[in-house]
Structures are given as C-alpha cells and as structure tokens.
Design an enzyme around this catalytic site. Structure first.
Site, PDB file in Angstrom:
ATOM      1  N   SER A 124     -48.727  -3.751  51.488  1.00 18.59           N
ATOM      2  CA  SER A 124     -48.084  -4.640  50.682  1.00 18.59           C
ATOM      3  C   SER A 124     -48.711  -5.235  49.084  1.00 18.59           C
ATOM      4  O   SER A 124     -49.926  -5.238  49.338  1.00 18.59           O
ATOM      5  CB  SER A 124     -48.001  -5.949  51.533  1.00 18.59           C
ATOM      6  N   THR A 126     -49.528  -7.927  48.702  1.00 21.01           N
ATOM      7  CA  THR A 126     -50.158  -9.048  48.989  1.00 21.01           C
ATOM      8  C   THR A 126     -51.740  -8.480  48.826  1.00 21.01           C
ATOM      9  O   THR A 126     -52.692  -9.516  48.666  1.00 21.01           O
ATOM     10  CB  THR A 126     -49.979  -9.707  50.414  1.00 21.01           C
ATOM     11  N   TYR A 148     -52.810 -12.225  57.249  1.00 24.43           N
ATOM     12  CA  TYR A 148     -51.655 -11.267  57.155  1.00 24.43           C
ATOM     13  C   TYR A 148     -52.379 -10.357  56.206  1.00 24.43           C
ATOM     14  O   TYR A 148     -52.299  -9.124  56.318  1.00 24.43           O
ATOM     15  CB  TYR A 148     -50.402 -11.753  56.721  1.00 24.43           C
ATOM     16  N   LYS A 152     -53.709  -6.106  56.365  1.00 20.38           N
ATOM     17  CA  LYS A 152     -53.073  -5.107  55.325  1.00 20.38           C
ATOM     18  C   LYS A 152     -54.577  -4.481  54.927  1.00 20.38           C
ATOM     19  O   LYS A 152     -54.625  -3.178  54.635  1.00 20.38           O
ATOM     20  CB  LYS A 152     -52.203  -5.413  54.632  1.00 20.38           C
ATOM     21  N   TYR A 176     -45.487  -2.518  49.152  1.00 21.66           N
ATOM     22  CA  TYR A 176     -44.100  -2.936  48.865  1.00 21.66           C
ATOM     23  C   TYR A 176     -44.315  -4.332  48.240  1.00 21.66           C
ATOM     24  O   TYR A 176     -45.057  -5.270  48.377  1.00 21.66           O
ATOM     25  CB  TYR A 176     -43.405  -3.379  50.219  1.00 21.66           C
ATOM     26  N   PHE A 177     -43.593  -4.522  47.175  1.00 24.00           N
ATOM     27  CA  PHE A 177     -43.355  -5.858  46.340  1.00 24.00           C
ATOM     28  C   PHE A 177     -42.251  -6.630  47.282  1.00 24.00           C
ATOM     29  O   PHE A 177     -42.597  -6.552  48.438  1.00 24.00           O
ATOM     30  CB  PHE A 177     -43.087  -5.735  45.016  1.00 24.00           C
ATOM     31  N   ASN A 197     -38.951 -17.713  55.762  1.00 22.80           N
ATOM     32  CA  ASN A 197     -39.907 -18.259  54.970  1.00 22.80           C
ATOM     33  C   ASN A 197     -39.660 -17.563  53.573  1.00 22.80           C
ATOM     34  O   ASN A 197     -40.286 -18.236  52.688  1.00 22.80           O
ATOM     35  CB  ASN A 197     -41.613 -17.810  55.541  1.00 22.80           C
ATOM     36  N   ARG A 230     -41.235 -12.867  40.889  1.00 24.02           N
ATOM     37  CA  ARG A 230     -41.424 -11.722  41.811  1.00 24.02           C
ATOM     38  C   ARG A 230     -40.598 -10.555  41.486  1.00 24.02           C
ATOM     39  O   ARG A 230     -39.662 -10.572  40.758  1.00 24.02           O
ATOM     40  CB  ARG A 230     -41.015 -12.121  43.132  1.00 24.02           C
TER      41      ARG A 230
HETATM   42  P1  NAD Z   1     -39.997  -6.515  60.873  1.00 24.40           P
HETATM   43  O1  NAD Z   1     -40.541  -7.542  61.531  1.00 24.40           O
HETATM   44  O2  NAD Z   1     -38.289  -6.640  60.703  1.00 24.40           O
HETATM   45  O3  NAD Z   1     -40.057  -5.073  61.514  1.00 24.40           O
HETATM   46  C1  NAD Z   1     -41.400  -4.852  62.202  1.00 24.40           C
HETATM   47  C2  NAD Z   1     -41.050  -4.168  63.430  1.00 24.40           C
HETATM   48  O4  NAD Z   1     -42.056  -3.810  64.288  1.00 24.40           O
HETATM   49  C3  NAD Z   1     -40.184  -4.999  64.550  1.00 24.40           C
HETATM   50  O5  NAD Z   1     -38.941  -4.275  65.044  1.00 24.40           O
HETATM   51  C4  NAD Z   1     -41.099  -5.607  65.819  1.00 24.40           C
HETATM   52  O6  NAD Z   1     -40.349  -5.582  66.842  1.00 24.40           O
HETATM   53  C5  NAD Z   1     -41.916  -4.361  65.567  1.00 24.40           C
HETATM   54  N1  NAD Z   1     -43.049  -4.673  65.962  1.00 24.40           N
HETATM   55  C6  NAD Z   1     -44.054  -5.552  65.603  1.00 24.40           C
HETATM   56  N2  NAD Z   1     -45.291  -5.443  66.483  1.00 24.40           N
HETATM   57  C7  NAD Z   1     -45.278  -4.371  67.268  1.00 24.40           C
HETATM   58  C8  NAD Z   1     -45.941  -3.922  68.192  1.00 24.40           C
HETATM   59  N3  NAD Z   1     -47.323  -4.296  68.335  1.00 24.40           N
HETATM   60  N4  NAD Z   1     -45.639  -2.573  69.020  1.00 24.40           N
HETATM   61  C9  NAD Z   1     -44.520  -2.064  68.516  1.00 24.40           C
HETATM   62  N5  NAD Z   1     -43.528  -2.574  67.671  1.00 24.40           N
HETATM   63  C10 NAD Z   1     -43.961  -3.672  67.094  1.00 24.40           C
HETATM   64  O7  NAD Z   1     -40.463  -6.427  59.492  1.00 24.40           O
HETATM   65  P2  NAD Z   1     -40.419  -5.581  58.085  1.00 24.40           P
HETATM   66  O8  NAD Z   1     -39.626  -6.707  57.239  1.00 24.40           O
HETATM   67  O9  NAD Z   1     -39.218  -4.429  58.492  1.00 24.40           O
HETATM   68  O10 NAD Z   1     -41.561  -4.950  57.809  1.00 24.40           O
HETATM   69  C11 NAD Z   1     -42.117  -3.512  58.197  1.00 24.40           C
HETATM   70  C12 NAD Z   1     -43.533  -3.336  57.790  1.00 24.40           C
HETATM   71  O11 NAD Z   1     -43.470  -3.696  56.388  1.00 24.40           O
HETATM   72  C13 NAD Z   1     -44.548  -4.288  58.262  1.00 24.40           C
HETATM   73  O12 NAD Z   1     -45.815  -3.655  58.593  1.00 24.40           O
HETATM   74  C14 NAD Z   1     -44.934  -5.489  57.089  1.00 24.40           C
HETATM   75  O13 NAD Z   1     -45.969  -6.009  57.040  1.00 24.40           O
HETATM   76  C15 NAD Z   1     -44.666  -4.427  55.941  1.00 24.40           C
HETATM   77  N6  NAD Z   1     -44.115  -5.187  54.772  1.00 24.40           N
HETATM   78  C16 NAD Z   1     -43.156  -5.971  54.773  1.00 24.40           C
HETATM   79  C17 NAD Z   1     -42.522  -6.588  53.656  1.00 24.40           C
HETATM   80  C18 NAD Z   1     -41.473  -7.726  53.766  1.00 24.40           C
HETATM   81  O14 NAD Z   1     -41.159  -8.560  52.944  1.00 24.40           O
HETATM   82  N7  NAD Z   1     -40.437  -7.442  54.768  1.00 24.40           N
HETATM   83  C19 NAD Z   1     -43.419  -6.891  52.744  1.00 24.40           C
HETATM   84  C20 NAD Z   1     -44.557  -5.959  52.480  1.00 24.40           C
HETATM   85  C21 NAD Z   1     -45.026  -5.237  53.673  1.00 24.40           C
HETATM   86  C1  UD1 Z   2     -44.705 -13.691  50.499  1.00 24.42           C
HETATM   87  C2  UD1 Z   2     -45.857 -13.859  51.107  1.00 24.42           C
HETATM   88  C3  UD1 Z   2     -46.471 -12.403  50.900  1.00 24.42           C
HETATM   89  C4  UD1 Z   2     -45.604 -11.257  51.569  1.00 24.42           C
HETATM   90  C5  UD1 Z   2     -44.367 -11.316  50.761  1.00 24.42           C
HETATM   91  C6  UD1 Z   2     -43.234 -10.541  51.288  1.00 24.42           C
HETATM   92  C7  UD1 Z   2     -46.639 -16.297  51.011  1.00 24.42           C
HETATM   93  C8  UD1 Z   2     -47.745 -16.956  50.295  1.00 24.42           C
HETATM   94  N1  UD1 Z   2     -46.579 -14.760  50.591  1.00 24.42           N
HETATM   95  O1  UD1 Z   2     -44.770 -13.665  49.312  1.00 24.42           O
HETATM   96  O2  UD1 Z   2     -47.792 -12.241  51.511  1.00 24.42           O
HETATM   97  O3  UD1 Z   2     -45.809  -9.974  51.216  1.00 24.42           O
HETATM   98  O4  UD1 Z   2     -43.689 -12.718  51.101  1.00 24.42           O
HETATM   99  O5  UD1 Z   2     -42.892 -10.589  52.788  1.00 24.42           O
HETATM  100  O6  UD1 Z   2     -46.021 -16.636  51.889  1.00 24.42           O
HETATM  101  N2  UD1 Z   2     -39.798 -19.623  47.284  1.00 24.42           N
HETATM  102  C9  UD1 Z   2     -38.995 -21.018  47.269  1.00 24.42           C
HETATM  103  N3  UD1 Z   2     -38.383 -21.582  48.237  1.00 24.42           N
HETATM  104  C10 UD1 Z   2     -38.347 -20.593  49.560  1.00 24.42           C
HETATM  105  C11 UD1 Z   2     -38.754 -19.646  49.586  1.00 24.42           C
HETATM  106  C12 UD1 Z   2     -39.539 -19.024  48.606  1.00 24.42           C
HETATM  107  O7  UD1 Z   2     -38.924 -21.659  46.033  1.00 24.42           O
HETATM  108  O8  UD1 Z   2     -37.492 -21.350  50.433  1.00 24.42           O
HETATM  109  C13 UD1 Z   2     -40.328 -19.312  46.116  1.00 24.42           C
HETATM  110  C14 UD1 Z   2     -41.615 -18.953  46.482  1.00 24.42           C
HETATM  111  O9  UD1 Z   2     -42.449 -20.242  45.901  1.00 24.42           O
HETATM  112  C15 UD1 Z   2     -41.793 -17.782  45.204  1.00 24.42           C
HETATM  113  C16 UD1 Z   2     -40.591 -17.090  45.581  1.00 24.42           C
HETATM  114  O10 UD1 Z   2     -39.767 -17.804  45.860  1.00 24.42           O
HETATM  115  O11 UD1 Z   2     -42.134 -18.178  44.259  1.00 24.42           O
HETATM  116  C17 UD1 Z   2     -40.673 -15.846  46.441  1.00 24.42           C
HETATM  117  O12 UD1 Z   2     -41.145 -16.263  47.845  1.00 24.42           O
HETATM  118  P1  UD1 Z   2     -41.047 -15.299  48.993  1.00 24.42           P
HETATM  119  O13 UD1 Z   2     -39.807 -14.658  49.309  1.00 24.42           O
HETATM  120  O14 UD1 Z   2     -41.867 -15.987  50.277  1.00 24.42           O
HETATM  121  O15 UD1 Z   2     -42.137 -13.950  48.647  1.00 24.42           O
HETATM  122  P2  UD1 Z   2     -43.738 -14.022  48.014  1.00 24.42           P
HETATM  123  O16 UD1 Z   2     -44.031 -15.623  47.647  1.00 24.42           O
HETATM  124  O17 UD1 Z   2     -43.861 -12.931  47.063  1.00 24.42           O
END
Ligand code: NAD
Ligand code: UD1
Length: 337
Positions: A124, A126, A148, A152, A176-177, A197, A230
C-alpha cells in the site's frame, strides 16, 4: 498456469480473479471469508463463464496452504489475504500483526516447502508515511504511522530479506494507491461491513440514502480547495496490473512498483463527480481533520509503465459511474444473495 489467490473473495481479489480467468489462468482462491462473502465468487464465475476452485481456509494455517499448493500444482501466488482497517489496527494491533505478518510468514514457508517461488504481494502507498516529496516514487523513504501500515512495511522487509538470501525468487511488491470503482457489469464491488471508513464507499452510501450526509474531514489543508487529495485508481485497472506483474515475473527479482494513476483528486472533486455519475445529491458537512491523514498523496506511476507496460486507463467519472452501478444494483452488497 495455476494461480493461488489468497483473499480472492475480497474486493480487489474478486476483480483480479475475473481478469485471471478471462486471460485463461486456472484460479484457486483460499479465503476464510472473515471480510467477504462466498457469493462474490459465484458472481466472478457468472461474469467470466469459467469456474474457479475455492478452499475455505486461513493463511495462518501452513498445513492447508501446503496441501492446496500440492493438490492444485500451484505455479504462483497472489497474496491479498489480510486485515486492512487503519482505525481497527490501532485498537487491535496483535490481530493485524497475526493476520498480515504471521499469515504472510506462514505462506512464504509453505511456498518454500512446495517449491513455489513466484509471488505478487498487496502492499500500500501507506508505506511511504508522510510524503516528503510528490509525486511518490518507489525510492521515497519508507515509514509507518499505524499498525496496519507497519504490518505492510514489515512484510515488505521480510520479502526483501527473503530475496537477499534466495535470489532465485520472483517477487513483485505492488503498492496500491486508492482503489475505488467496480466491475462495469455491477455484479461485484466493495462490500464494506458496517460504516465505511474510506471516502468513495461512504459517498456511495450517502447517494443511496443510507447516510444523510458526507463528513468532510477538514477543508483547511494546503490543497486547491482545502480538502485532502488522493490518487484514486479504478479497481479493474488495479486488477490488470496484477496480471502484468505476473507476466513480468519471468525472471528472478524483488521489485516494488506503484499502482496509481499519477493524478490527485480532492474530496470535493470526488463528491461532485459522484453526484454527476449518480444523478443524486451528496450533501456534506465539514468536520475536523481525521487523525493521521496527510494533505496530498499521489503516485509517480512511471515505473509500472516502464517495467510492466501497464497504465491506468479509467478516469474519475468512470470510477464513480461503475461504483454507483454496483452500489445501486446491490444496496446491501452481497447479503441479498
Ligand atoms: P478485503 O477485505 O475486501 O479482502 C481481503 C480478503 O482476505 C477477504 O476476502 C478476507 O475474508 C480475506 N482474509 C483476511 N484475513 C484472512 C486470513 N487470515 N486467511 C484467509 N483469508 C483472509 O480487502 P481488499 O480491499 O480486497 O484488499 C486486499 C489486499 O490489498 C489487503 O492485503 C489490503 O491490505 C491491500 N490493500 C488494500 C487497499 C484498499 O484500499 N482496498 C489499499 C492498499 C492495499
Ligand atoms: C486510508 C488509510 C490508508 C489506506 C487507504 C486505502 C487512514 C488514515 N489511511 O487512506 O492507510 O491505505 O485508506 O485503504 O485511514 N474522507 C472524508 N470523509 C470520509 C472519508 C474520507 O473527508 O468519510 C477524506 C479523507 O480525509 C481523505 C480522503 O477522503 O482526505 C480519502 O480518504 P480514504 O478513502 O480513507 O483514503 P486515505 O486517507 O488515502
């Protein structure tokens, strides 16, 4: 080629399974469904008119990982399984270190034992912490501001150490962004449990009437309109990046690559684009800043183009249109069936 997709039932996992199946790969999903629904995988099969294999299991269970790799003659692993909620990670850090760090360690041990040495890992943006310069290039210093993010970062370091010791491994670390949007058929998408969130799923729930208004967390940032900026990336573009990474892993390496668009959008831009895409109004109130948020974050996406021949194709309007189609067709996510 047979690919093990851990966490394949989740948001990014399902979209990646679609692209893998359409490209002709054999797909085996291992998921414990702690944050997903088996229906999502039925939808993947519906979209692609192909079937995949599903193992209900946990990445912390090395025995089930080894049995799965043997049984399905796995060639490579895409590792999504893990927990991802920043706030929850602050409250329950041990759960995050166990699922994300211990889980990946068990996976790597199982891979080593089974002779599977090709891995794509979900990292990520992050891991860049507070940006020191923008756009964020892969050589930007790494740091973490919450458990978190630290989980990573720890996994990234573990992978780099593993590669130092075993330079025949083929590892892509994808940073990923902000993944948003959904597959254009509206059959799969993000299905957050409880109150989302992240911005786009929350905006979508306001548009569908689940919440009265969006809380904008701060409008006093040093950005053009004062709200946070973002790099939002369409989840289908992100999914395709995984296939490009797999193709690139035809030689030993351990490479970290950003997957973003290189373009930043503010909270207000997202809100307005979503209004246009959905035809709904998205009212808002401005609240105080969310702790831990940075003002601006976007990628330098050049390395992905140079190394992988990958570039994000979809713009913010398409991200919102596809997200809205999924949300409006499935207001309760996968729980209706
Ligand atoms: P998600 O929660 O939708 O998918 C994660 C999947 O993993 C789920 O199906 C969950 O049931 C499964 N899982 C969790 N813990 C497990 C375990 N111990 N054993 C087996 N299965 C398990 O999340 P996502 O958004 O699809 O994210 C996928 C990956 O990408 C994650 O590692 C996340 O940290 C990373 N990531 C996501 C984002 C984002 O914004 N969505 C951003 C950066 C990185
Ligand atoms: C968040 C996580 C980051 C993670 C990313 C993708 C935090 C501090 N960071 O980042 O670690 O990799 O998600 O999963 O949680 N916002 C609002 N109102 C809302 C929700 C968000 O104003 O209800 C704003 C936030 O302040 C930010 C932007 O929208 O400026 C994007 O927020 P979000 O989607 O949570 O992503 P990140 O902050 O990039």
């Amino acid at each position: 080629m047979a690919i093990l997709v851990t966490g394949g039932a989740g948001y990014i996992g399902t979209h990646t399974c679609v692209e893998l199946l359409l490209a002709g790969y054999e797909v085996v999903v291992l998921d414990n469904f702690c944050n997903s629904h088996p229906t999502a995988l039925d939808r993947v099969e519906q979209i692609t008119a192909r079937s995949l294999s599903v193992v209900r299991g946990d990445v912390r269970d090395q025995a089930i990982l080894e049995a799965t790799m043997h049984h399905f003659a796995i060639d490579a692993v895409i590792h999504f399984a893990g927990l991802k909620a920043v706030g929850e990670s602050v409250e329950k850090p041990l759960d995050y270190y166990e699922n994300n760090v211990v889980g990946t360690h068990r996976l790597l041990q199982a891979m080593q034992k089974c002779g599977v040495e090709t891995l794509v890992f979900s990292s990520s943006a992050t891991v860049y912490g507070e940006p020191k310069q923008l756009p964020l290039t892969e050589d930007h210093p790494l740091s973490a501001t919450n458990p978190y993010g630290r989980s990573k970062l720890m996994v990234e370091e573990m992978l780099r150490d593993l590669w130092q010791a075993n330079t025949h491994w083929r590892i892509a670390i994808l940073r990923y962004f902000n993944p948003v949007g959904a597959h254009p058929l509206g059959l799969i998408g993000e299905d957050p449990r409880g109150v989302p969130n992240n911005l786009m799923p929350y905006v979508a729930q306001v548009a569908v009437g689940k919440h009265a208004y969006l809380n904008i967390w701060g409008n006093d940032y040093p950005t053009p309109d004062g709200t946070g900026v973002r790099d939002y990336i369409h989840v289908v573009d992100l999914a395709k990046g995984h296939l490009k990474a797999l193709a690139h892993l035809n030689a030993p390496q351990c490479t970290a690559i950003n997957l973003g668009t290189g373009v930043g959008h503010s909270v207000q831009e997202v809100r307005k684009a979503f209004e246009r895409a959905s035809g709904q109004t998205v009212p808002y109130k401005v609240s105080t800043r969310r702790q831990g948020d940075v003002a601006t974050c976007y990628a330098d996406a050049q390395l992905a183009t140079t190394l992988l021949g990958w570039k994000a194709e979809h713009d913010l309007v398409t991200m919102c249109t596809d997200h809205w189609r999924w949300q409006s067709l499935n207001p309760n996510g996968f729980s209706n069936g």
